[in-house]
Write an enzyme that holds these catalytic residues in place. Structure first.
Site: not given
Length: 242
Positions: A21, A32, A115, A237
């Site tokens: 992920k 992350t 993203e 964000n």
């Protein structure tokens, strides 16, 4: 993201599977990101660790979404031995190739799912003095907001690519450099090929965009995978709260 392969060897077959992920803050080196790889081969912890590092070098450690980092990066590998295939030095290359195949699919899945991403960018730097130089230049280009927004807008702006390469901190002589987008030559040895811009703009509308820079300084090469920068990334964000 999930992927698996079966590896055939003269001493039998074994499987490698994995899941990962991650969608943002994928720098430096897996930040992350959570990844788990498993195999039913019988392999010692030291050898599995060595193979994992080797396969991650050009997969999970060669991706970026926004150049940002975090504290939660982890990549694990586990071996059950249930296949009965023992990995010795002669089968080590087969283990690495299997890990590479799974890791590459998962790593590119993370980039594609970045993203706000709408395009994947593969930045390949060739003819560098060293592999580290090639990686550094490729990473600088892939992380450049100006390059990323140009790709998002389908603008074949070779100047932004050249500028990023020039500030990467490695030996750089513009007279030796060439820049290509999807194989189309846009800049060569100090001279632009602006007549190729319309064809390159069409290339930039594809889901995956290949950026290739030749430094003319040696024989080393490396590829870093990234993505474009969109208004959706800013929205995600900008609205983010911890």
């Amino acid at each position: 993201k999930e992927h698996a392969v079966r590896v055939d060897t003269p001493r039998g077959s074994f499987s490698i599977g994995g899941m990962a992920k991650g969608s943002g803050m994928i720098e430096p080196k897996m930040a992350t990101m959570l990844g788990v790889l498993t195999t039913d081969a019988r392999v010692s912890p030291d050898m599995l660790h060595r193979a994992l590092q080797e396969s991650a070098r050009n997969t999970f450690n060669a991706i970026t979404v926004d150049g940002e980092c975090s504290t939660n990066d982890s990549l694990f590998a586990m071996a059950s031995g249930s296949s009965g295939v023992a990995i010795t030095e002669d089968l080590y290359p087969a283990l690495v190739e299997g890990l590479l195949a799974v890791s590459r699919d998962l790593a590119l899945g993370i980039v594609r799912g970045g993203e706000g991403a709408t395009r994947t960018i593969a930045v390949t730097v060739r003819h560098a003095r060293t592999v580290d130089d090639a990686r550094q230049v490729a990473r600088t280009i892939a992380n450049s907001p100006l390059v990323k927004t140009a790709v998002h807008g389908a603008d074949p702006n070779w100047g932004r690519i050249l500028a990023a390469a020039g500030r990467a901190g490695v030996s750089f002589e513009v007279a030796r450099v060439t820049v290509r987008l999807g194989g189309i030559l846009l800049f060569e040895h100090g001279l632009p090929h602006d007549e190729a811009a319309p064809a390159a703009a069409e290339i930039l509308k594809r889901d995956t965009v290949d950026v290739e820079v030749s430094l003319g300084a040696g024989d080393a090469a490396a590829t870093i995978w990234g993505c474009d920068l969109s208004a959706e990334y800013v929205r995600i964000n900008g609205e983010y709260r911890t």
